[in-house]
Design an enzyme around this catalytic site. Sequence first.
Site, PDB file in Angstrom:
ATOM      1  N   ALA A   1      53.492 -10.716   3.215  1.00  0.00           N
ATOM      2  CA  ALA A   1      54.347 -10.134   2.174  1.00  0.00           C
ATOM      3  C   ALA A   1      55.737  -9.805   2.730  1.00  0.00           C
ATOM      4  CB  ALA A   1      53.702  -8.879   1.598  1.00  0.00           C
TER       5      ALA A   1
ATOM      6  N   ASP B   1      48.823 -25.995   4.206  1.00  0.00           N
ATOM      7  CA  ASP B   1      48.186 -27.145   4.848  1.00  0.00           C
ATOM      8  C   ASP B   1      48.946 -28.432   4.489  1.00  0.00           C
ATOM      9  OD1 ASP B   1      45.833 -25.458   5.646  1.00  0.00           O
ATOM     10  OD2 ASP B   1      45.668 -25.319   3.477  1.00  0.00           O
TER      11      ASP B   1
ATOM     12  N   HIS C   1      40.493 -24.514   1.794  1.00  0.00           N
ATOM     13  CA  HIS C   1      41.468 -24.059   2.793  1.00  0.00           C
ATOM     14  C   HIS C   1      40.673 -23.506   3.979  1.00  0.00           C
ATOM     15  CE1 HIS C   1      44.771 -22.162   4.823  1.00  0.00           C
ATOM     16  NE2 HIS C   1      44.134 -21.011   4.785  1.00  0.00           N
TER      17      HIS C   1
END
Length: 333
Positions: free
Chosen positions: A17, A159, A187
């Site tokens: 964040a 990715d 993922h």
Amino acid sequence: MSEPIRVLVTGAAGQIAYSLLFGIAKGDVFGKEQPITLILLDIAPMLPVLEGVVMELQDCALPLLREVIPTDKEEVGFKDLDAAILVGSMPRRDGMERKDLLKANVAIFKSQGAALDKYAKKTVKVLVVGNPANTNCLIAAKSAPSIPKENFSCLTRLDHNRARSQVAIRCGVPATHVKNVIIWGNHSSTQYPDVHHCVVNKSGSDTACFDAVKDDAWLKGDFITTVQQRGGAVIKARKLSSAMSAAKAICDHMRDIWSGTPEGEFVSMGIYSNGNAYGVAEDLIYSFPVQIKDKAWKIVDGLKINEFSQSKMDATAAELIEERDTAVAFLAV
Ligand code: NAI
């Protein structure tokens, strides 16, 4: 200028964040003309840290940022949302079993899904980043029955960007000259980075990736494992997980949802499988190649899949099925 949109970031006191909020607040995601109210949600012990993040956002003196609301309460955090970026999740602690980790995350994403259902706009776009991202996303979607499942997605763009960059470095071209890599599946380290449909702009013309790289053994071997294990390699080197690159990928993903993908290009994201594409089982959040227009994604259809690719796509689907079945059992309790 239009009315501000309400954008939630959870895990807002964490390291992703910290890189992400600036990008959102300065207009990289929702456009340079779109005012924003940022809502920052974290758990109660992190509220003092959030205060510091709020101060820094104020100190950036950004033109689009209308209001910043720090909170640890779901009824405040999820109210009237236009977009929700769910970054916060339960991290794996030493000695923690995979099942226990999954259980803790099911509790978080069940509760946040229900909060989306109750408080957010029905048009809200939800991006799940916190791991295990695909399964957390599925749990959130299942817990928000009044919001279309198509509004939920999970992050595999990091990715995708990693795969793109590996090919670009190998070919000595900028990453923007590499298009249409695909991340299939989870993922996790079972994901399948696929370059069979990728094109590289080398010396001014588009060339199939295998012809541009001229090293099939690398593309079918080390390239795949490098991308699959990149997260671990970053943790080993930095002693912290990917944050700057994750934040950049989140911005790319949400910007494409908001404004669409360029003509002729596709990107990877984890989306709800209804069982109709590429033989992937239904009721999974599986990463597919998609094109986006008018804030709606469409799976890129009809790509030829060879045996090599199919076995890797099946392996990552099998992992997701197992993860889902474990998670859904916890959901019922
Ligand atoms: P971090 O540990 O620095 O921050 C996580 C924050 O989430 C902490 O401030 C924590 O208090 C908060 N949090 C925990 N439970 C929460 C809850 N129920 N509600 C709101 N906030 C909560 O972690 P970092 O590095 O920012 O990573 C966040 C997540 O993103 C991790 O799960 C990580 O594995 C995942 N990740 C996913 C990637 C992807 O490509 N899908 C890439 C990189 C990281």
